[in-house]
Design an enzyme around this catalytic site. Structure first.
Site, mmCIF file in Angstrom:
data_model
loop_
_atom_site.group_PDB
_atom_site.id
_atom_site.type_symbol
_atom_site.label_atom_id
_atom_site.label_comp_id
_atom_site.label_asym_id
_atom_site.label_seq_id
_atom_site.Cartn_x
_atom_site.Cartn_y
_atom_site.Cartn_z
ATOM 1 N N GLY A 26 -24.778 -60.302 5.707
ATOM 2 C CA GLY A 26 -25.016 -59.065 6.452
ATOM 3 C C GLY A 26 -24.789 -57.887 5.520
ATOM 4 C CB ILE B 113 -12.914 -60.224 3.014
ATOM 5 C CG1 ILE B 113 -14.388 -60.399 2.630
ATOM 6 C CG2 ILE B 113 -12.042 -60.101 1.778
ATOM 7 C CD1 ILE B 113 -15.000 -59.158 1.989
ATOM 8 C CB ALA B 114 -15.250 -63.543 7.096
ATOM 9 N NE ARG B 115 -12.450 -60.829 13.120
ATOM 10 C CZ ARG B 115 -12.570 -59.635 12.523
ATOM 11 N NH1 ARG B 115 -12.325 -59.490 11.241
ATOM 12 N NH2 ARG B 115 -12.938 -58.574 13.219
ATOM 13 C CD GLU C 40 -5.715 -61.927 10.958
ATOM 14 O OE1 GLU C 40 -6.179 -62.531 9.991
ATOM 15 O OE2 GLU C 40 -6.022 -60.751 11.243
ATOM 16 C CG HIS D 87 -7.259 -58.290 9.039
ATOM 17 N ND1 HIS D 87 -7.549 -59.093 10.116
ATOM 18 C CD2 HIS D 87 -8.398 -57.602 8.797
ATOM 19 C CE1 HIS D 87 -8.790 -58.880 10.516
ATOM 20 N NE2 HIS D 87 -9.330 -57.971 9.725
HETATM 21 C C1 8YV Z 1 -10.276 -54.115 11.178
HETATM 22 C C2 8YV Z 1 -12.060 -55.875 10.665
HETATM 23 O O1 8YV Z 1 -9.276 -53.512 10.439
HETATM 24 O O2 8YV Z 1 -13.808 -54.400 11.218
HETATM 25 C C3 8YV Z 1 -13.381 -55.548 11.261
HETATM 26 O O3 8YV Z 1 -14.028 -56.463 11.795
HETATM 27 O O4 8YV Z 1 -11.709 -56.984 10.537
HETATM 28 C C4 8YV Z 1 -11.149 -54.801 10.179
HETATM 29 O O5 8YV Z 1 -11.908 -53.841 9.512
HETATM 30 C C5 8YV Z 1 -9.619 -54.937 12.258
HETATM 31 O O6 8YV Z 1 -10.470 -55.773 12.942
HETATM 32 C C6 8YV Z 1 -8.944 -54.013 13.253
HETATM 33 O O7 8YV Z 1 -9.818 -53.483 14.201
#
Ligand code: 8YV
Length: 334
Positions: free
Chosen positions: A159, A241-243, A272, A290
């Site tokens: 993406g 850096i995804a999830r 987490e 994160h």
């Molecule tokens: C956020 C993230 O800091 O945007 C996303 O999907 O993972 C991070 O940028 C986090 O989700 C808090 O909202």
């Protein structure tokens, strides 16, 4: 709500005061300014009488919550990812969801490189070594890492952020970029990113550095587990850096312990802020809490976009960055 009443909004977490002030010009706002940790029941209690919410990725929006919040019309996530939304429940409940794409793309890609470089070049390992007073003299192989420039970068999830990482790798570090994605990019986008589409298995076998930037869903759960780690080069690094949940953290901890792969850089974790204990025990992993989007200008832009969505929605202009198309919610609150 009568014509004179402002919609009521809950801001679920502490955010920039200027965004709350802006929201207060349009809405009756309850803001969690002290960033109290709410249980799901407490969150529901605060949201019960609200028409809209500004959330982060930490607040789960599901059928049970929606049942407790009959007035709710919109939830604006201050995040590009929205796996905290149960979209089927929101669709069925007539609740609009929005996310915050675009504004964090380059910042998050920068952090992908921060982790990739720190991981490949053993930056945090080197700092721990130095701080522990272990540095006595130079030696030819002291903390020798993997090349970044000129290596092969494999990106899973192409993406906006994946494309920014591809451009950075190709133009900044002269990397050969390969990618895997649910769908192949248009030829002109591939050319601009200097990225070649390959199957997942080929990517895992070929890449020197694998970066994960795909959204979390039941389909992407454990995209990288023991079988995938077994395909990777023993010299390879992995960056997530995804999830959390996209990587099987237990399998990764084992692969790092046995040096099945060389190293990993992780900004996100299964469950987490808990971190798998096996990851805390191995030296060849860089761990961050994160923070890939964490620069103040970017976080402000994310909060403002979430606020823009709420303002546009209640002004009847429609959300700017919707993630679903809910059926209209019947007015149960009179
Ligand atoms: C956020 C993230 O800091 O945007 C996303 O999907 O993972 C991070 O940028 C986090 O989700 C808090 O909202």
């Amino acid at each position: 709500m009568t014509a004179m009443q402002k919609p009521r909004i809950l801001v679920a977490r502490a955010i920039f005061p200027e965004v709350i002030e802006r929201l207060a010009q349009h809405f009756e706002v309850e803001a969690n300014v002290h960033d109290d940790i709410w249980s799901p029941a407490e969150f529901a209690a605060h949201l019960r009488d609200k028409d809209g919410a500004l959330t982060t990725g930490s607040e789960r929006i599901d059928a049970a919550l929606l049942a407790a919040c009959p007035r709710l019309r919109i939830v604006a996530n201050m995040a590009v990812g929205y796996n905290n939304f149960d979209l089927a429940a929101m669709d069925a409940g007539g609740v609009q969801g929005t996310n915050a794409p675009g504004v964090l793309t380059e910042t998050t890609a920068d952090f992908g490189f921060a982790l990739l470089l720190a991981t490949a070049r053993r930056v945090t390992e080197g700092e721990r070594y130095l701080r522990a007073g272990q540095w006595r003299r130079w030696s030819y192989d002291l903390l020798a890492g993997a090349e970044v420039h000129g290596s092969t970068l494999g990106i899973i999830g192409m993406g906006r952020i994946g494309q920014a990482i591809a451009r950075g790798g190709a133009y900044g570090f002269g990397m050969r970029v390969i990618y895997h994605n649910r769908s192949r990019l248009a030829p002109e986008v591939e050319a601009e990113c200097k990225a070649n589409y390959v199957g997942k298995e080929e990517l895992l076998r070929t890449a020197d550095h694998v970066v994960l930037v795909l959204p979390y869903s039941p389909e992407s759960h454990h995209t990288i587990g023991a079988p995938e780690l077994a395909l990777m080069k023993p010299t390879a690094t992995l960056v997530n850096i995804a999830r959390g949940g996209i990587v099987d953290d237990a399998a990764l901890a084992e692969a790092l312990r046995t040096r099945r792969i060389a190293a990993a850089g992780l900004d996100v974790f299964e469950g987490e802020p808990q971190v798998h204990p096996g990851l805390l025990e191995v030296p060849n992993v860089v761990l961050t809490p994160h923070i890939a989007s964490a620069t103040l200008p970017t976080r402000l832009a994310m909060a403002q976009l979430a606020a823009d969505n709420l303002i546009a929605f209640f002004a009847g202009r429609g959300p700017l960055t919707p993630v679903n198309q809910p059926r209209p919610r019947s007015d149960t609150n009179g």
